[in-house]
Design a protein around this motif. Structure first.
Motif, PDB file in Angstrom:
ATOM      1  N   GLY A 380       0.807  -1.217   0.000  1.00 58.30           N
ATOM      2  CA  GLY A 380       0.000   0.000   0.000  1.00 58.30           C
ATOM      3  C   GLY A 380       0.833   1.257   0.000  1.00 58.30           C
ATOM      4  N   PRO A 381       0.259   2.388   0.408  1.00 64.36           N
ATOM      5  CA  PRO A 381      -0.977   2.605   1.165  1.00 64.36           C
ATOM      6  C   PRO A 381      -2.266   2.452   0.367  1.00 64.36           C
ATOM      7  N   VAL A 382      -2.169   2.545  -0.952  1.00 69.56           N
ATOM      8  CA  VAL A 382      -3.312   2.305  -1.828  1.00 69.56           C
ATOM      9  C   VAL A 382      -2.822   1.424  -2.973  1.00 69.56           C
ATOM     10  N   PRO A 383      -3.740   0.745  -3.684  1.00 71.01           N
ATOM     11  CA  PRO A 383      -3.287  -0.019  -4.847  1.00 71.01           C
ATOM     12  C   PRO A 383      -2.615   0.904  -5.856  1.00 71.01           C
ATOM     13  N   ASN A 384      -1.704   0.376  -6.626  1.00 68.44           N
ATOM     14  CA  ASN A 384      -1.042   1.095  -7.716  1.00 68.44           C
ATOM     15  C   ASN A 384       0.056   2.057  -7.261  1.00 68.44           C
ATOM     16  N   CYS A 385       0.238   2.231  -5.944  1.00 71.30           N
ATOM     17  CA  CYS A 385       1.229   3.191  -5.462  1.00 71.30           C
ATOM     18  C   CYS A 385       2.122   2.591  -4.384  1.00 71.30           C
ATOM     19  N   ALA A 386       3.393   2.992  -4.399  1.00 73.38           N
ATOM     20  CA  ALA A 386       4.362   2.569  -3.386  1.00 73.38           C
ATOM     21  C   ALA A 386       5.129   3.803  -2.915  1.00 73.38           C
ATOM     22  N   PRO A 387       5.083   4.115  -1.612  1.00 70.45           N
ATOM     23  CA  PRO A 387       5.792   5.301  -1.127  1.00 70.45           C
ATOM     24  C   PRO A 387       7.285   5.034  -0.941  1.00 70.45           C
ATOM     25  N   THR A 388       8.093   6.056  -1.175  1.00 66.44           N
ATOM     26  CA  THR A 388       9.527   6.000  -0.919  1.00 66.44           C
ATOM     27  C   THR A 388       9.913   7.153   0.003  1.00 66.44           C
ATOM     28  N   GLY A 389      11.072   7.049   0.651  1.00 68.42           N
ATOM     29  CA  GLY A 389      11.431   7.989   1.701  1.00 68.42           C
ATOM     30  C   GLY A 389      12.060   9.287   1.229  1.00 68.42           C
ATOM     31  N   LEU A 390      12.052  10.268   2.137  1.00 68.33           N
ATOM     32  CA  LEU A 390      12.680  11.571   1.917  1.00 68.33           C
ATOM     33  C   LEU A 390      13.682  11.844   3.024  1.00 68.33           C
ATOM     34  N   VAL A 391      14.722  12.591   2.698  1.00 62.33           N
ATOM     35  CA  VAL A 391      15.627  13.115   3.721  1.00 62.33           C
ATOM     36  C   VAL A 391      15.572  14.632   3.666  1.00 62.33           C
ATOM     37  N   GLY A 392      15.827  15.271   4.818  1.00 59.51           N
ATOM     38  CA  GLY A 392      15.902  16.725   4.861  1.00 59.51           C
ATOM     39  C   GLY A 392      17.309  17.175   4.524  1.00 59.51           C
ATOM     40  N   VAL A 393      17.416  18.209   3.680  1.00 60.02           N
ATOM     41  CA  VAL A 393      18.730  18.688   3.265  1.00 60.02           C
ATOM     42  C   VAL A 393      18.819  20.205   3.410  1.00 60.02           C
ATOM     43  N   GLN A 394      20.054  20.698   3.408  1.00 53.96           N
ATOM     44  CA  GLN A 394      20.301  22.137   3.425  1.00 53.96           C
ATOM     45  C   GLN A 394      21.404  22.463   2.427  1.00 53.96           C
ATOM     46  N   HIS A 416      13.706   8.507   6.482  1.00 52.29           N
ATOM     47  CA  HIS A 416      14.508   7.558   5.697  1.00 52.29           C
ATOM     48  C   HIS A 416      15.729   7.148   6.530  1.00 52.29           C
ATOM     49  N   PRO A 417      15.501   6.408   7.623  1.00 57.43           N
ATOM     50  CA  PRO A 417      16.576   6.134   8.583  1.00 57.43           C
ATOM     51  C   PRO A 417      17.740   5.293   8.050  1.00 57.43           C
ATOM     52  N   ARG A 418      17.579   4.656   6.905  1.00 59.71           N
ATOM     53  CA  ARG A 418      18.696   3.894   6.329  1.00 59.71           C
ATOM     54  C   ARG A 418      19.778   4.818   5.749  1.00 59.71           C
ATOM     55  N   VAL A 419      19.449   6.092   5.642  1.00 66.76           N
ATOM     56  CA  VAL A 419      20.381   7.074   5.089  1.00 66.76           C
ATOM     57  C   VAL A 419      20.988   7.877   6.235  1.00 66.76           C
ATOM     58  N   ALA A 420      22.294   8.052   6.235  1.00 69.37           N
ATOM     59  CA  ALA A 420      22.985   8.752   7.328  1.00 69.37           C
ATOM     60  C   ALA A 420      22.926  10.268   7.146  1.00 69.37           C
ATOM     61  N   VAL A 421      22.823  10.982   8.277  1.00 64.83           N
ATOM     62  CA  VAL A 421      22.912  12.447   8.286  1.00 64.83           C
ATOM     63  C   VAL A 421      24.365  12.847   8.037  1.00 64.83           C
ATOM     64  N   THR A 422      24.568  13.912   7.261  1.00 58.95           N
ATOM     65  CA  THR A 422      25.937  14.343   6.944  1.00 58.95           C
ATOM     66  C   THR A 422      26.316  15.681   7.575  1.00 58.95           C
ATOM     67  N   SER A 423      25.333  16.411   8.149  1.00 61.46           N
ATOM     68  CA  SER A 423      25.643  17.708   8.752  1.00 61.46           C
ATOM     69  C   SER A 423      24.521  18.140   9.685  1.00 61.46           C
ATOM     70  N   GLN A 424      24.782  19.163  10.483  1.00 59.03           N
ATOM     71  CA  GLN A 424      23.781  19.705  11.403  1.00 59.03           C
ATOM     72  C   GLN A 424      23.045  20.859  10.732  1.00 59.03           C
ATOM     73  N   MET A 425      21.728  20.875  10.868  1.00 57.66           N
ATOM     74  CA  MET A 425      20.916  21.928  10.258  1.00 57.66           C
ATOM     75  C   MET A 425      21.086  23.257  10.977  1.00 57.66           C
ATOM     76  N   LYS A 426      21.108  24.341  10.191  1.00 52.68           N
ATOM     77  CA  LYS A 426      21.212  25.694  10.732  1.00 52.68           C
ATOM     78  C   LYS A 426      20.057  26.542  10.200  1.00 52.68           C
ATOM     79  N   ALA A 427      19.786  27.636  10.895  1.00 52.04           N
ATOM     80  CA  ALA A 427      18.735  28.544  10.465  1.00 52.04           C
ATOM     81  C   ALA A 427      19.163  29.302   9.205  1.00 52.04           C
ATOM     82  N   TYR A 428      18.195  29.623   8.364  1.00 52.72           N
ATOM     83  CA  TYR A 428      18.452  30.491   7.231  1.00 52.72           C
ATOM     84  C   TYR A 428      18.628  31.910   7.752  1.00 52.72           C
TER      85      TYR A 428
END
Length: 433
Positions: A380-394, A416-428
């Motif tokens: 699922g979550p519905v027929p015909n579709c399969a979700p994939t993960g996202l990571v947050g980037v800067q 997407h916990p299988r993917v490692a974080v590469t840096s710490q997020m900062k404010a714009y």
């Protein structure tokens, strides 16, 4: 025997010989056709969405090279022919080229990628013609509900399948990523009047409100608009410190320059982009305004996955593009590779890929690893579709010697916990972080 009879006799012999040769050739032609799988590929490589397709030709070249000897499917080796067509970023043309692939090129399978403006009209054309189709890089809700499916009802689609991130992925990602910078939790949403904007407005805004954010929706706008003064004034008045948008890439550049001129950019602590802000070329064009922008990424060169259709790891895929193009890596590169990964995995699992119903069933039951991670149509979550993960980037300034002025760091992996974080997020901070 007179001369006339002789000529007639010769003509009869020649005609019989031609007929015999043609008769002998027909089985050979049929056999050649049955041993070749024709796959259509549709993506935008020009127009306002053309940046999505920048690496598609390179990926297709790698796939053609890797499959030059054919692939094993249904107990025999099939040759694979790929036919690539450009939508020019136009939904009407997307439907047109899909019909060309179906009716003129006689393809057995159609692949498409990059935004609802591409995948939805292509899928509709394939559904109407009864041709198996697979697509990616568009929120799955925009693909499924945007084409007429109803929540809680059986799927109206038999031939068309899609894997990609969805609104739920964005909600999970944003709740985690936005917690990494102190804000007043007021979010200004700028959403266009298109399939993406409609899906996000109806599903993401309630999810963000449930997570404790106050959402200020500036209302739908038309793609290509040149003046965002009303939306900027609203966000300034409401004091929002988080900005989120899903525009055509050129539209964000127009908005953000105006936001800087009118003092809105200086107010923001998180500037979260989707659909725009995905590619280094966009950031290069923004200059100092691009440094520190935030986004969600569906692929990154540090993803720990392998692309089976190219035979390369994600890092190798990125390196190959940079070497061939002289440009910085484009995250759509991995997503396009994953489309071929999934499609060829379905072909290999199909007892007869030339049979449309069998190929559609292989897509419906597909579960395989790709360059973006696991693609699983069985859950699922519905027929015909399969979700994939996202990571947050800067986006940050690139190191000396890089192919582009900006590089992208992974700062959040809750979705997407299988993917490692590469840096710490900062404010714009108006390009000065």
């Amino acid at each position: 025997m007179n001369k006339t009879q002789t000529n007639v006799g010769r003509r009869e012999v020649l005609r019989a010989g031609v007929a015999t040769a043609a008769g002998a050739a027909l089985p050979m032609l049929a056999r050649a056709q049955s041993d070749t799988l024709r796959i259509g590929v549709v993506s935008p490589t020009s127009g306002p969405l053309g940046i999505f397709g920048e690496g598609d030709g390179h990926v297709l070249e790698l796939v053609r090279k890797h499959t030059a000897g054919g692939i094993e499917a249904g107990g025999k080796r099939l040759k694979v022919e790929f036919i690539h067509k450009d939508t020019q970023s136009n939904p009407v043309r997307a439907a047109q080229v899909a019909k060309e692939l179906i009716n003129s090129d006689k393809v057995d399978l159609v692949l498409s990628t990059s935004t609802p403006e591409t995948v939805n009209p292509v899928a509709d054309a394939c559904e109407a013609a009864g041709i198996p189709a697979l697509s990616t890089t568009s929120p799955w809700e925009a693909f499924y509900f945007g084409r007429g499916a109803k929540p809680g009802e059986p799927s109206p689609f038999k031939w068309t399948y899609h894997f990609s991130f969805g609104v739920g992925n964005f909600a999970k990602l944003y709740a985690d990523q936005w917690s990494k910078v102190a804000t007043n939790k007021k979010v200004g949403m700028l959403l266009p009047a298109d399939a993406d904007g409609n899906a996000i407005r109806g599903l993401l805004i309630p999810a963000l409100q449930k997570a404790g954010f106050t959402v200020v929706d500036a209302g739908p706008y038309q793609n290509g608009v040149a003046d965002f003064s009303a939306q900027i004034a609203l966000f300034k008045k409401e004091g929002v410190e988080i900005f989120n948008t899903f525009p055509f890439p050129p539209d964000f550049a127009v908005f953000w320059r105006q936001a800087a001129q009118r003092g809105l950019a200086q107010q923001m602590k998180i500037v979260q982009l989707a659909k725009a802000g995905l590619f280094a070329a966009e950031l290069d064009a923004l200059g100092t305004l691009g440094h520190g922008l935030h986004a969600g990424a569906y692929w990154h060169r540090s993803f720990p996955f392998q692309s089976s259709s190219t035979g390369l790891s994600c890092a190798q895929l990125a390196d190959s593009f940079e070497k061939a193009s002289g440009k910085g890596v484009n995250q759509q590169l991995g997503a396009t590779a994953s489309l071929f990964d999934a499609a060829l995995a379905a072909v290999r699992a199909c007892p007869n890929p030339k049979d449309r119903a069998a190929m559609a069933k292989a897509l419906a039951t597909l579960k395989t690893e790709t360059a973006v991670g696991l693609v699983d149509f069985t859950s699922g979550p519905v027929p015909n579709c399969a979700p994939t993960g996202l990571v947050g980037v800067q986006w940050v300034r690139a190191k000396p010697g890089a192919k582009a002025k900006f590089d992208v760091e992974i700062v959040s992996n809750a979705d997407h916990p299988r993917v490692a974080v590469t840096s710490q997020m900062k404010a714009y901070a108006m390009g000065r972080t």
